[in-house]
Scaffold this motif. Sequence first.
Motif, PDB file in Angstrom:
ATOM      1  N   LYS A  77       0.749  -1.168   0.109  1.00 41.74           N
ATOM      2  CA  LYS A  77       0.124  -0.016   0.032  1.00 41.74           C
ATOM      3  C   LYS A  77       0.914   1.203   0.010  1.00 41.74           C
ATOM      4  N   LYS A  78       0.212   2.547  -0.260  1.00 43.29           N
ATOM      5  CA  LYS A  78       1.213   3.622  -0.317  1.00 43.29           C
ATOM      6  C   LYS A  78       1.401   4.023   0.892  1.00 43.29           C
ATOM      7  N   GLN A  79       2.435   4.782   1.148  1.00 43.85           N
ATOM      8  CA  GLN A  79       2.983   5.455   2.402  1.00 43.85           C
ATOM      9  C   GLN A  79       2.367   6.876   2.382  1.00 43.85           C
ATOM     10  N   GLU A  80       1.425   6.870   3.534  1.00 45.27           N
ATOM     11  CA  GLU A  80       0.858   8.212   3.762  1.00 45.27           C
ATOM     12  C   GLU A  80       1.737   9.077   4.520  1.00 45.27           C
ATOM     13  N   LYS A  81       2.493   8.624   5.704  1.00 37.54           N
ATOM     14  CA  LYS A  81       3.371   9.386   6.300  1.00 37.54           C
ATOM     15  C   LYS A  81       4.502   8.723   6.548  1.00 37.54           C
ATOM     16  N   ASP A  82       5.732   9.263   7.082  1.00 39.44           N
ATOM     17  CA  ASP A  82       6.901   8.634   7.167  1.00 39.44           C
ATOM     18  C   ASP A  82       6.914   7.426   8.032  1.00 39.44           C
ATOM     19  N   SER A  83       7.447   6.423   7.779  1.00 41.14           N
ATOM     20  CA  SER A  83       7.507   5.110   8.547  1.00 41.14           C
ATOM     21  C   SER A  83       8.974   5.063   8.896  1.00 41.14           C
ATOM     22  N   ILE A  84       9.363   5.270  10.138  1.00 39.59           N
ATOM     23  CA  ILE A  84      10.640   5.075  10.577  1.00 39.59           C
ATOM     24  C   ILE A  84      10.968   3.975  11.521  1.00 39.59           C
ATOM     25  N   THR A  85      12.385   3.169  11.187  1.00 41.38           N
ATOM     26  CA  THR A  85      12.604   2.140  12.156  1.00 41.38           C
ATOM     27  C   THR A  85      13.972   2.780  12.895  1.00 41.38           C
ATOM     28  N   GLY A  86      14.559   3.778  12.361  1.00 41.39           N
ATOM     29  CA  GLY A  86      15.738   4.233  13.235  1.00 41.39           C
ATOM     30  C   GLY A  86      15.651   5.290  14.124  1.00 41.39           C
ATOM     31  N   LEU A  87      16.053   6.468  14.354  1.00 36.91           N
ATOM     32  CA  LEU A  87      15.956   7.477  15.343  1.00 36.91           C
ATOM     33  C   LEU A  87      14.710   8.490  14.411  1.00 36.91           C
ATOM     34  N   ASN A  88      13.679   9.049  15.196  1.00 39.04           N
ATOM     35  CA  ASN A  88      12.912   9.936  14.696  1.00 39.04           C
ATOM     36  C   ASN A  88      12.680  11.087  15.653  1.00 39.04           C
ATOM     37  N   TYR A  89      14.146  11.925  15.359  1.00 36.60           N
ATOM     38  CA  TYR A  89      14.006  13.267  16.107  1.00 36.60           C
ATOM     39  C   TYR A  89      13.425  14.344  15.206  1.00 36.60           C
ATOM     40  N   ASN A  90      12.134  14.323  15.072  1.00 40.42           N
ATOM     41  CA  ASN A  90      11.194  15.145  14.140  1.00 40.42           C
ATOM     42  C   ASN A  90      11.106  16.616  14.770  1.00 40.42           C
TER      43      ASN A  90
END
Length: 747
Positions: free
Chosen positions: A388-401
């Motif tokens: 399926k299409k990615q609607e928002k970022d999927s993160i498996t590392g660090l996510n310092y947003n």
Amino acid sequence: MSKSMRVRVLTLLLVLGYGNVSASNHGDNDSARVTNYTPVATSTSGKKWFTFSPALKSSAYQTEESGTKQYKRWTGLKYSGYIRSYNQFRTMPQHNPLAPQADQLLTVNGLDIVNRVYTGYQEPMFLLRLEGTPTAKTWFQIEYSFDNQMMGIIREDSIANQVPGIGQTTNRRAMVYRIMQFKGYANTKVGDFTLVAGGGVNWAKLSPFTLANYQYRDDMFERYPWQPEGNSFGSYTRFYNEQNIARDQRWGNTGTQGFMLSGKNLPKGFGFTFIVGKSDNSGGFQTYLTKTPKNLIAIRVDKSIGVHKIGLNFFDQFGTYDNVGFRLDPRYDATVDPHYLGSKVRQQIITADGKFNFSKFKIYTEVGIGRFQDGLFTDRDYELLFNKKQEKDSITGLNYNWNNPLKAHCFNFQFDVLKSWFGVPLSAQVFSVRKSVANVNSESLNTANNHTVPTPTNINTNNDITVFPGAILDVGQMANNRWGTNIKHESAYGKLKVSAAWAFNKEWEDVSGLFSNRGNSISYWHQTNSFTTSRFTYFQKYAGPYQRNTSIYRRVYESYGITDTVVDYLKMYQTLNLNLAYKLKFFGRDLILNNFNTYNSVTDDNFNPIPVFTDKAFLRTFYEELMAFYNIHPKVTLVSFGSFEKVTGNNRVEKAYTTSGTTAQGIEYSPGDVIKDIYNNPILSTTSDQGATVQQVSWGYGLGIDYDFSSRAGLYVRNRWFGQNDKNFTLNKYKGMETTVELKIFF
């Protein structure tokens, strides 16, 4: 003489070394001398060699701009540089078990010719910069550095019995480590433009949070590759006057590769800088071969408003780890043909800054936000994995947003009050940097992000020299995951120069869970023998007998673990600095004395800005330095140096056994062995021997002499005695002596 013959003669003169020693000044980052170094004293020599202005006859040339135009080609061709030899002998009858590897070494321009190994710092032997003005409004510059490692073997059978490849030790005779950096300048009706390109290092500076390099304090006893020409005692006089060493004018910039275009004096007071290429932690241009490509784009746009200036800065470092990701693609056999998903990384910082110069005070401020994310999925990978299409970022590392600017901000405010206002000059700084602003190419030290390494395989390994958990900061230094204040006073009272400072800073969050070794720790960079100890092991983490040292350029950080099992506090750091300098006459000749002290403490108090002098502090450090420079003759200067350093921990900092025995797990231990778990993390002792904490003392002293043949040539000799020991961590000891001899000639 024919035109071709004139070209040949010109080329021959360039090779033989006849040319002008001075150069035009183009841009903020160029010095009057072509060596790139800030001159300390004006040359007293009036003798100069040729300035090449070939006597080419003016003739008509067809141009696109104006049809027929007459001008002279290649006028004002100039060049200069230096030649130097830097040799060192070191003997260490007592040293750490892991480094250095030999009791003695003799280095010639960066090569240990006794042990036949490289010593890490390859000292440049030769620097040449060539520049000229092809037309009245254009200018170019080519810079070339050369380093001979003295590794070549010259023999008749140059092919037989040798390993193929010019990079092999037995085949290498020389190394060029800055290859033809090109720089062009053009003056136009709309502004002045400069383009820099090349495969070497393009030095750049935008703002403290985007692209810059923190300037550590150094002593004046050591010699530096960027040491300028001029009278030796003149450099020590400048150190006395400015309380800082003379550095390359590009010092404080950060290294990049690629292309850099800048514009100045544009309409309405605008200017810009645009950089595209690589930074020092994104690898070279061949990262496509290892499938770990990362690239950099940085932009600054500024505007002058009278004596003030405001600017906008953007830093973006991005790429993919095609061969090393954070999640395996389950459709492939990981043991036979592994494929990775979640390999995208991005690092972005946006800031606005301003310099405001008023009659009685000055203000510099920078504010912005930043984010760091890795282990991101590309849209294609996400669709392959989840259909399926990615609607928002999927993160498996660090996510310092940066969704919440309050938790992703960076802020720096500096306020300098001139003496004419309060009667006492003062400077103050307030800063706050969250962990999401993790940029190793900036002035802000990285203490909270272990993913800033070039590839994920280096996370928490000895190849990671980008993060310093729990680092004690210099006065004026910033770090991410910290907020703090610095207050400083600098003034002259007659011939006595005084600099006094007080600083404190505190962590924003506990990030100790990120680090596999000594996660909750304190890092301190050793100021005694900093350059000497950095050459024991080059650019490596987990060095030394207790794997506590991180070696970076010209200095070493040592990490001390905290044994607390529950971390329900945020560490606070306190610092005091005092520097005194005095110039006097001694037997009719100038003598400069300089004394520097610094004291640091680290506590778990909720808020305590005052330094702590008791065992309430996790760690206490004290450093004393005394230098003297005596001008016994217009051409001869004697230099001396002495230093002492002490580091003391309390009972909550890692300990070493004081007796021999066996743990309940059957592990034998001896005096000096660190008390730790199977993951090398410090723990409390479970045996009858409760251990003892850090009690470390370091010392160094030295003598030297500078002899100036002229303002452009000199011989410089240094001899240093140095040592370190720890009462309880008995393996942490060394003692030795080193002698350095440098001959440097500017041309």
